[in-house]
Design a protein around this motif. Structure first.
Motif, PDB file in Angstrom:
ATOM      1  N   GLN A  33      62.603  58.876  24.326  1.00 31.62           N
ATOM      2  CA  GLN A  33      61.891  58.651  23.076  1.00 31.62           C
ATOM      3  C   GLN A  33      60.379  58.753  23.216  1.00 31.62           C
ATOM      4  N   GLN A  43      57.805  53.021  18.756  1.00 30.09           N
ATOM      5  CA  GLN A  43      58.493  54.263  18.421  1.00 30.09           C
ATOM      6  C   GLN A  43      59.988  54.189  18.705  1.00 30.09           C
ATOM      7  N   PRO A  46      62.278  49.846  15.665  1.00 27.86           N
ATOM      8  CA  PRO A  46      61.762  49.897  14.293  1.00 27.86           C
ATOM      9  C   PRO A  46      61.158  48.594  13.789  1.00 27.86           C
ATOM     10  N   ASN A 566      64.296  55.486  13.277  1.00 29.68           N
ATOM     11  CA  ASN A 566      64.060  56.469  14.329  1.00 29.68           C
ATOM     12  C   ASN A 566      65.369  57.098  14.768  1.00 29.68           C
ATOM     13  N   SER A 568      66.742  59.806  18.126  1.00 34.77           N
ATOM     14  CA  SER A 568      66.395  60.532  19.337  1.00 34.77           C
ATOM     15  C   SER A 568      67.642  61.188  19.897  1.00 34.77           C
ATOM     16  N   GLN A 587      60.358  59.227  14.591  1.00 35.56           N
ATOM     17  CA  GLN A 587      60.279  57.932  13.906  1.00 35.56           C
ATOM     18  C   GLN A 587      59.553  58.087  12.579  1.00 35.56           C
ATOM     19  N   TYR A 588      60.116  57.469  11.538  1.00 35.80           N
ATOM     20  CA  TYR A 588      59.471  57.446  10.221  1.00 35.80           C
ATOM     21  C   TYR A 588      59.140  56.007   9.867  1.00 35.80           C
ATOM     22  N   THR A 606      55.204  60.075  10.044  1.00 34.89           N
ATOM     23  CA  THR A 606      56.337  60.470  10.879  1.00 34.89           C
ATOM     24  C   THR A 606      55.816  60.921  12.228  1.00 34.89           C
TER      25      THR A 606
END
Length: 666
Positions: A33, A43, A46, A566, A568, A587-588, A606
């Motif tokens: 990540q 990241q 959350p 997020n 990954s 990640q948003y 993002t």
């Protein structure tokens, strides 16, 4: 899917058997990540926001945290490295080299951990020394003339003694931005940074293991504050730009700069009795820092601040944990903490306003927790801690001395049930508090402890023959006597001015659809509002008061994004010329407010991190290309209002960075 073992209750347990919301990240998951430092942890988690205030770590979990930067200001989210409490905020922004695993515990930790924490705990575990020789060496070059070299080496010296050493050098030769005043480059995140850690393991007998660790770091940067768009300096004679200077730039006559030297030693002893395990952890840590800040954000020498800080602390923890009875597990212990921190020569424009002031803290806590199987598959956990703490304040130049003390119990009750061997449900009630203290920049000003009560329920599942791990939980917080920052001339101070309620839902998963592919993801949905926030002073972008103080009751709590998610992926492909591994993390963050009146907002952003590596044949070499913030999003590690003539200010996070790393492993 690999088994995850955590020590969230100070004993090794499967992640899926612990009735606590935990995000566990192995070294491989951190790489997947794009997490290379503590500030990157958000990241992959959350519910975590990792801000930085004047170089000090400011982590928030579920909207609970603090921006305190006094040397004695302990964070609401406690950080531990190898079970040692890292008290000083200035020592908690560091690169993650030689790390085995990181566990992020959401929610108040008021029972088993050394220092009470209202927000949560971040546990960092470094690699254990091995008997077999092991070497991991890496060199990196990236844009902005970033270079780093790291080494991790471990070996056995005898059948009973093994040792390891990890070292890291980092330097960013080119800054992200420019200072218009003198044309110099600023926002260099590492200037000849060095960190070293040495660990020893002594197997004295089959029953006794001793660990001795020592670490030292010397870090510096020129991360600079800047004015926010829409603000401008009212100071006559200031040269343009007197407002927002553009991305990563500033116009300051005294460059913002930070230098921190810190280190410590620790001794950990584990001894197994037939009936239980005894653990003793002794630690001593020390820090010195020098910080220069042009607070007026202009080329005029109006509020040029320079200060030195000192901090040292000693901690001693004793734990006894029962073992050998599957139906009953228990732990009792005690924790002692002694610390002192001070400002030396806090000066504005060369005039010393605080030649020396100091806070001394002494704390003693006793704790106990037990888990009993009351019915087949049904377990009840109960825990309590009682803390006594005294703080003393000294300001010799002003003839001021003061003291305050607190005696506080905290509790944990949890009920968990195994619906099937792969499905665990739980409910819990937890309380925690964060100690009060003194505002060293406002000699004599003090604040009281804050308290948080948490109600939580969750499910932990492993499905489809352990190809999918899915964990979900919901929580409700009642936050009282909340410590908040108040902006004043010369810097922020702390006051007890708020209460709030925060509720949310969290979920995370790991999925292995094929042997070479691993997918991971998580989300957090939160909603928080102040139940009381008296004497909040709204300001405009230039720092002028908008009316008088108000009660911000009903406003959205700061650092509480409505949604964060997020995803990954990691894919490995063996080829005739070696293995190729590709990783991608996204990640948003939906955005959040920096302050209570909704005037300053971090807009949604993002982040995309990625890497691709190649290991030729079965050899020891590895070549990795990597990129972070690939979309080059412009967001901030801190932002906030200040009184005139300072106005709104912010510190941008790093822009797009990329580079190559060559590793050698033996």
């Amino acid at each position: 899917m690999e088994e995850i073992v955590v020590t969230a209750q100070h004993r090794s347990e499967r992640l899926q058997d612990v009735p606590i919301a935990v995000t566990s990240l192995s070294a491989a998951a951190l790489s997947q990540q794009g997490v290379s430092s503590t500030s990157d942890l958000a990241q992959a988690t959350p519910s975590l926001i990792f801000n930085s205030q004047v170089g000090a770590a400011s982590p928030y979990i579920r909207g609970v945290g603090s921006d305190l930067f006094d040397p004695t200001s302990e964070a609401a989210v406690a950080i531990y490295v190898d079970d040692v409490y890292m008290a000083a905020p200035l020592a908690n922004l560091f690169s993650l080299k030689g790390v085995k695993q990181i566990d992020v515990l959401n929610g108040p930790q008021g029972t088993l951990f050394g220092r009470n924490a209202t927000g949560g705990v971040i546990q960092v575990q470094t690699l254990e020394p091995t008997q077999e020789p092991h070497l991991d060496f890496a060199v990196t070059y990236g844009n902005y003339e970033y270079v780093s070299a790291s080494v991790y080496a471990s070996t056995g010296l005898s059948d009973a003694v093994s040792t390891s050493i990890s070292a890291l050098y980092e330097d960013q030769g080119q800054g992200y931005g420019r200072n218009f005043f003198d044309g110099s480059e600023i926002n260099k995140q590492a200037i000849g940074n060095i960190s070293v850690r040495n660990k020893w393991k002594f197997d004295l007998s089959d029953a006794t293991i001793v660990h001795v660790s020592a670490d030292y770091s010397d870090i510096a940067n020129t991360i600079s504050y800047q004015r926010i768009a829409g603000s401008s300096s009212p100071l006559p004679g200031a040269s343009e730009p007197i407002g927002y200077p553009g991305k990563f730039n500033a116009n300051i006559n005294q460059p913002d700069s930070l230098s921190v030297k810190s280190g410590g030693v620790s001794l950990k002893v584990d001894h197994d009795f037939d009936w239980g395990n005894l653990t003793s952890i002794s630690a001593y840590r020390k820090l010195r820092s020098v910080y220069g800040l042009d607070q007026d954000q202009t080329d005029l020498p109006v509020i040029d601040i320079l200060w030195n800080t000192r901090f040292r602390n000693f901690s001693q923890e004793l734990r006894i944990a029962g073992q050998g009875d599957a139906a009953l597990s228990w732990m009792v212990g005690a924790f002692y903490y002694n610390a002192r921190g001070s400002y030396d020569d806090f000066a504005v424009n060369g005039t010393v306003y605080v030649p020396f002031d100091q806070q001394r803290t002494e704390s003693l806590a006793g704790f106990a927790q037990a888990t009993v199987e009351v019915l087949p598959g049904l377990k009840l956990t109960g825990g309590a801690r009682y803390t006594w703490e005294k703080q003393r304040f000294f300001f010799p130049a002003g003839g001021l001395t003061d003291s305050q003390s607190v005696k506080k119990p905290t509790f944990r009750v949890a009920l968990d049930y195994k619906f099937t061997p792969d499905i665990l449900g739980y409910v819990s009630f937890n309380t925690g508090f964060k100690s009060g203290g003194y505002n060293l920049l406002q000699p004599g000003g003090k604040f009281d402890p804050e308290k948080l009560t948490s109600y939580e329920a969750g499910l932990k599942t492993e499905l489809f023959n352990r190809k999918l791990r899915l964990n979900i939980n919901g929580f409700y917080y009642d936050y009282t006597n909340q410590q908040v920052n108040v902006s004043e001339f010369g810097g922020n101070v702390v006051d007890n001015a708020a209460g709030s309620r925060i509720k949310g839902f969290e979920a995370n998963f790991d999925y292995v659809p094929a042997a070479r592919l691993k997918l991971s993801g998580a989300l957090s949905i939160m909603d928080g509002h102040y139940t009381d926030y008296f004497n909040y002073q709204p300001r405009d972008a230039n720092g002028n008061n908008i009316g008088g103080p108000i009660n911000a009751k009903g406003e959205t709590t700061a650092r509480t994004p409505k949604f964060v998610g997020n995803m990954s992926a990691r894919y490995s492909l063996p080829t005739q010329i070696g293995e190729v591994v590709a990783s991608l993390g996204v990640q948003y963050n939906d955005g959040y407010y920096w302050v209570a009146d909704k005037r300053l907002r971090q807009h949604s952003y993002t982040l995309v991190n990625g890497s691709i590596s190649w290991t030729p044949g079965d050899g020891p070499l590895d070549i990795r290309l990597w990129g972070k913030n690939l979309l080059d999003k412009y967001y901030f590690v801190i932002a906030g209002p200040s009184a005139t003539p300072v106005g709104d200010n912010q510190v941008p996070a790093a822009p797009r960075t990329f580079g190559a790393t060559l590793s050698y492993r033996y």
